[in-house]
Write a protein that holds these residues in place. Structure first.
Motif, PDB file in Angstrom:
ATOM      1  N   ALA A  53     -17.768  -1.469 -12.126  1.00 25.68           N
ATOM      2  CA  ALA A  53     -17.856  -2.021 -13.558  1.00 25.68           C
ATOM      3  C   ALA A  53     -19.471  -2.079 -14.083  1.00 25.68           C
ATOM      4  CB  ALA A  53     -17.221  -3.444 -13.928  1.00 25.68           C
ATOM      5  N   ARG A  54     -20.323  -2.510 -13.148  1.00 22.88           N
ATOM      6  CA  ARG A  54     -21.712  -2.542 -13.718  1.00 22.88           C
ATOM      7  C   ARG A  54     -22.303  -0.793 -13.563  1.00 22.88           C
ATOM      8  NH1 ARG A  54     -24.672  -6.323  -9.601  1.00 22.88           N
ATOM      9  NH2 ARG A  54     -26.451  -5.855 -10.709  1.00 22.88           N
ATOM     10  N   ILE A  59     -23.987   3.417 -17.227  1.00 21.76           N
ATOM     11  CA  ILE A  59     -23.800   4.653 -17.774  1.00 21.76           C
ATOM     12  C   ILE A  59     -23.917   4.842 -19.474  1.00 21.76           C
ATOM     13  CG2 ILE A  59     -22.557   6.989 -17.786  1.00 21.76           C
ATOM     14  CD1 ILE A  59     -21.941   6.377 -14.774  1.00 21.76           C
ATOM     15  N   GLU A  60     -22.986   3.869 -19.682  1.00 23.86           N
ATOM     16  CA  GLU A  60     -22.880   3.676 -21.166  1.00 23.86           C
ATOM     17  C   GLU A  60     -24.131   3.448 -21.835  1.00 23.86           C
ATOM     18  OE1 GLU A  60     -18.462   2.532 -22.664  1.00 23.86           O
ATOM     19  OE2 GLU A  60     -19.517   0.882 -21.573  1.00 23.86           O
ATOM     20  N   GLU A  61     -24.976   2.433 -21.396  1.00 27.35           N
ATOM     21  CA  GLU A  61     -26.046   1.719 -21.813  1.00 27.35           C
ATOM     22  C   GLU A  61     -27.428   2.894 -21.775  1.00 27.35           C
ATOM     23  OE1 GLU A  61     -26.601  -2.121 -20.156  1.00 27.35           O
ATOM     24  OE2 GLU A  61     -24.508  -2.821 -20.843  1.00 27.35           O
ATOM     25  N   LYS A  62     -27.449   3.327 -20.577  1.00 24.20           N
ATOM     26  CA  LYS A  62     -28.687   3.927 -20.214  1.00 24.20           C
ATOM     27  C   LYS A  62     -28.701   5.417 -20.485  1.00 24.20           C
ATOM     28  CE  LYS A  62     -30.085   0.575 -16.941  1.00 24.20           C
ATOM     29  NZ  LYS A  62     -30.666   0.325 -15.418  1.00 24.20           N
ATOM     30  N   ILE A  63     -27.170   6.068 -20.637  1.00 20.97           N
ATOM     31  CA  ILE A  63     -27.295   7.586 -20.901  1.00 20.97           C
ATOM     32  C   ILE A  63     -26.495   7.547 -22.281  1.00 20.97           C
ATOM     33  CG2 ILE A  63     -26.437   9.814 -19.972  1.00 20.97           C
ATOM     34  CD1 ILE A  63     -26.569   8.629 -17.178  1.00 20.97           C
ATOM     35  N   SER A  64     -25.029   7.683 -22.146  1.00 23.08           N
ATOM     36  CA  SER A  64     -24.188   7.600 -23.497  1.00 23.08           C
ATOM     37  C   SER A  64     -22.756   7.453 -22.898  1.00 23.08           C
ATOM     38  CB  SER A  64     -24.266   8.936 -24.077  1.00 23.08           C
ATOM     39  OG  SER A  64     -24.017   9.991 -23.205  1.00 23.08           O
ATOM     40  N   ASN A  65     -22.080   7.197 -24.066  1.00 19.97           N
ATOM     41  CA  ASN A  65     -20.577   7.231 -23.719  1.00 19.97           C
ATOM     42  C   ASN A  65     -19.860   8.654 -23.385  1.00 19.97           C
ATOM     43  OD1 ASN A  65     -19.894   4.441 -24.438  1.00 19.97           O
ATOM     44  ND2 ASN A  65     -19.998   4.870 -26.421  1.00 19.97           N
ATOM     45  N   ARG A  66     -20.725   9.446 -23.932  1.00 17.03           N
ATOM     46  CA  ARG A  66     -20.199  11.058 -23.813  1.00 17.03           C
ATOM     47  C   ARG A  66     -20.423  11.241 -22.370  1.00 17.03           C
ATOM     48  NH1 ARG A  66     -23.231  16.275 -26.196  1.00 17.03           N
ATOM     49  NH2 ARG A  66     -22.094  17.885 -24.859  1.00 17.03           N
ATOM     50  N   ALA A  67     -21.398  10.629 -21.781  1.00 15.79           N
ATOM     51  CA  ALA A  67     -21.844  11.131 -20.279  1.00 15.79           C
ATOM     52  C   ALA A  67     -20.864  10.394 -19.556  1.00 15.79           C
ATOM     53  CB  ALA A  67     -23.124  10.558 -19.910  1.00 15.79           C
ATOM     54  N   LEU A  68     -20.380   9.099 -19.486  1.00 16.19           N
ATOM     55  CA  LEU A  68     -19.371   8.600 -18.802  1.00 16.19           C
ATOM     56  C   LEU A  68     -17.914   9.429 -19.039  1.00 16.19           C
ATOM     57  CD1 LEU A  68     -18.513   6.105 -17.379  1.00 16.19           C
ATOM     58  CD2 LEU A  68     -17.809   4.811 -19.548  1.00 16.19           C
ATOM     59  N   GLN A  95     -32.753   8.998 -15.790  1.00 17.82           N
ATOM     60  CA  GLN A  95     -34.029   9.258 -15.979  1.00 17.82           C
ATOM     61  C   GLN A  95     -34.338   9.915 -17.361  1.00 17.82           C
ATOM     62  OE1 GLN A  95     -35.648  12.445 -12.966  1.00 17.82           O
ATOM     63  NE2 GLN A  95     -34.760  11.226 -11.133  1.00 17.82           N
ATOM     64  N   MET A  96     -33.539  10.538 -17.992  1.00 18.42           N
ATOM     65  CA  MET A  96     -33.485  11.055 -19.137  1.00 18.42           C
ATOM     66  C   MET A  96     -32.927  10.494 -20.199  1.00 18.42           C
ATOM     67  SD  MET A  96     -33.511  15.461 -18.428  1.00 18.42           S
ATOM     68  CE  MET A  96     -34.153  15.534 -20.014  1.00 18.42           C
ATOM     69  N   GLY A  97     -31.947   9.720 -19.992  1.00 20.65           N
ATOM     70  CA  GLY A  97     -31.190   8.925 -21.079  1.00 20.65           C
ATOM     71  C   GLY A  97     -30.086  10.074 -21.502  1.00 20.65           C
ATOM     72  N   ALA A  98     -29.839   9.860 -23.125  1.00 19.35           N
ATOM     73  CA  ALA A  98     -28.794  10.754 -23.598  1.00 19.35           C
ATOM     74  C   ALA A  98     -29.201  12.097 -23.787  1.00 19.35           C
ATOM     75  CB  ALA A  98     -28.470  10.167 -25.039  1.00 19.35           C
ATOM     76  N   LYS A  99     -30.597  12.343 -23.531  1.00 23.45           N
ATOM     77  CA  LYS A  99     -31.051  13.748 -23.830  1.00 23.45           C
ATOM     78  C   LYS A  99     -30.584  14.690 -22.423  1.00 23.45           C
ATOM     79  CE  LYS A  99     -35.127  12.708 -26.483  1.00 23.45           C
ATOM     80  NZ  LYS A  99     -36.711  12.577 -26.446  1.00 23.45           N
TER      81      LYS A  99
END
Length: 261
Positions: A53-54, A59-68, A95-99
């Motif tokens: 869960a962590r 993944i949601e917070e540091k990358i995006s919901n789309r990535a998840l 490293q890059m976030g949503a980009k």
């Protein structure tokens, strides 16, 4: 260190957690199909939902919901490399976030996006190709998809066929989604809480009612006779309905009148 897990999505995310907080993973593999090597040591990672869960939240917070969503679709794919593709993608994503999803040609991104398209494309195709038969007690549909798409199809049919009892059977994986259709008009719970997935190796198509067999015969006969011979285009038909799906499609079976079987 090569991490081995139980094949669940939570198990995979637990391995990702261990990669960052214990020892970096040289690879992640399902324990049931792992082939040991002399180059790397391995360790079985027990699934821990709290740790998973962590990672899920990170993944949601540091990358995006789309990535998840993307990595979940890749996890459902039949690719034997999916765990390590997900690991590489997430390492770059953190490293890059949503980009990260803008780097379409990056070697850590391209194969993940390609698998995501294959899985979602198969879901879209099967939503139109799935055929339900009436057994008298419930509706039954069978398929043998390339990828494990059952979880991605269930909500659609729970919404569309909310008042029916039905089973969607993945014959290749011996799994099924079961929906009982009880009192849905007054039930305010989420759609997903109304169905469940279980092991399934039953073939109720052997017990179709005479009425269902009759309707199937009529549909098969209509399908064969409605075509215009001069416009027959098997190449285009194969693009729209690949041959690997046809063995579960009523209209592609030889018509047999129910009184003659």
């Amino acid at each position: 260190m090569e991490y081995l897990y139980d094949g669940s999505f939570d198990g995979l995310l637990t391995c990702i957690y261990n990669h960052y907080y214990c020892e970096a993973a040289t690879g992640i593999y399902q324990q049931a199909s792992y082939q040991p090597t002399l180059m790397f040591s391995s360790m079985v990672v027990e699934t821990e939902p709290a740790l998973a869960a962590r990672v899920y939240s990170a993944i949601e917070e540091k990358i995006s919901n789309r990535a998840l969503e993307t990595i979940y679709h890749v996890f459902l794919s039949s690719s034997p490399k999916k765990e390590n593709l997900i690991l590489k993608y997430l390492r770059l994503g953190f490293q890059m976030g949503a980009k990260v999803d803008l780097n379409h040609t990056h070697p850590a991104v391209f194969p993940v996006h390609r698998l995501n398209r294959k899985v979602t494309g198969e879901v879209h195709r099967l939503l139109g190709l799935l055929r339900f038969a009436d057994t008298g007690r419930f509706l039954y549909a069978v398929m043998s998809p390339d990828h494990h798409v059952l979880p991605l199809m269930a909500d659609h049919f729970a919404d569309r066929l909310g008042g029916e009892r039905w089973i969607i059977h993945d014959q290749k994986r011996k799994l099924a989604i079961i929906y009982d259709g009880r009192d849905n008009r007054n039930d305010k719970s989420s759609i997903q809480s109304k169905w469940f997935m279980t092991e399934f190796d039953y073939h109720p198509d052997q017990y179709l009612s005479r009425e269902e067999q009759h309707w199937q015969y009529l549909w098969q006969t209509y399908f064969q006779r409605i075509g215009i011979e001069s416009r027959y285009n098997p190449g285009l038909q194969s693009q729209c309905i690949p041959h690997r799906y046809r063995r579960h499609l009523v209209e592609f079976q030889q018509p047999i009148h129910p009184l003659n079987d």
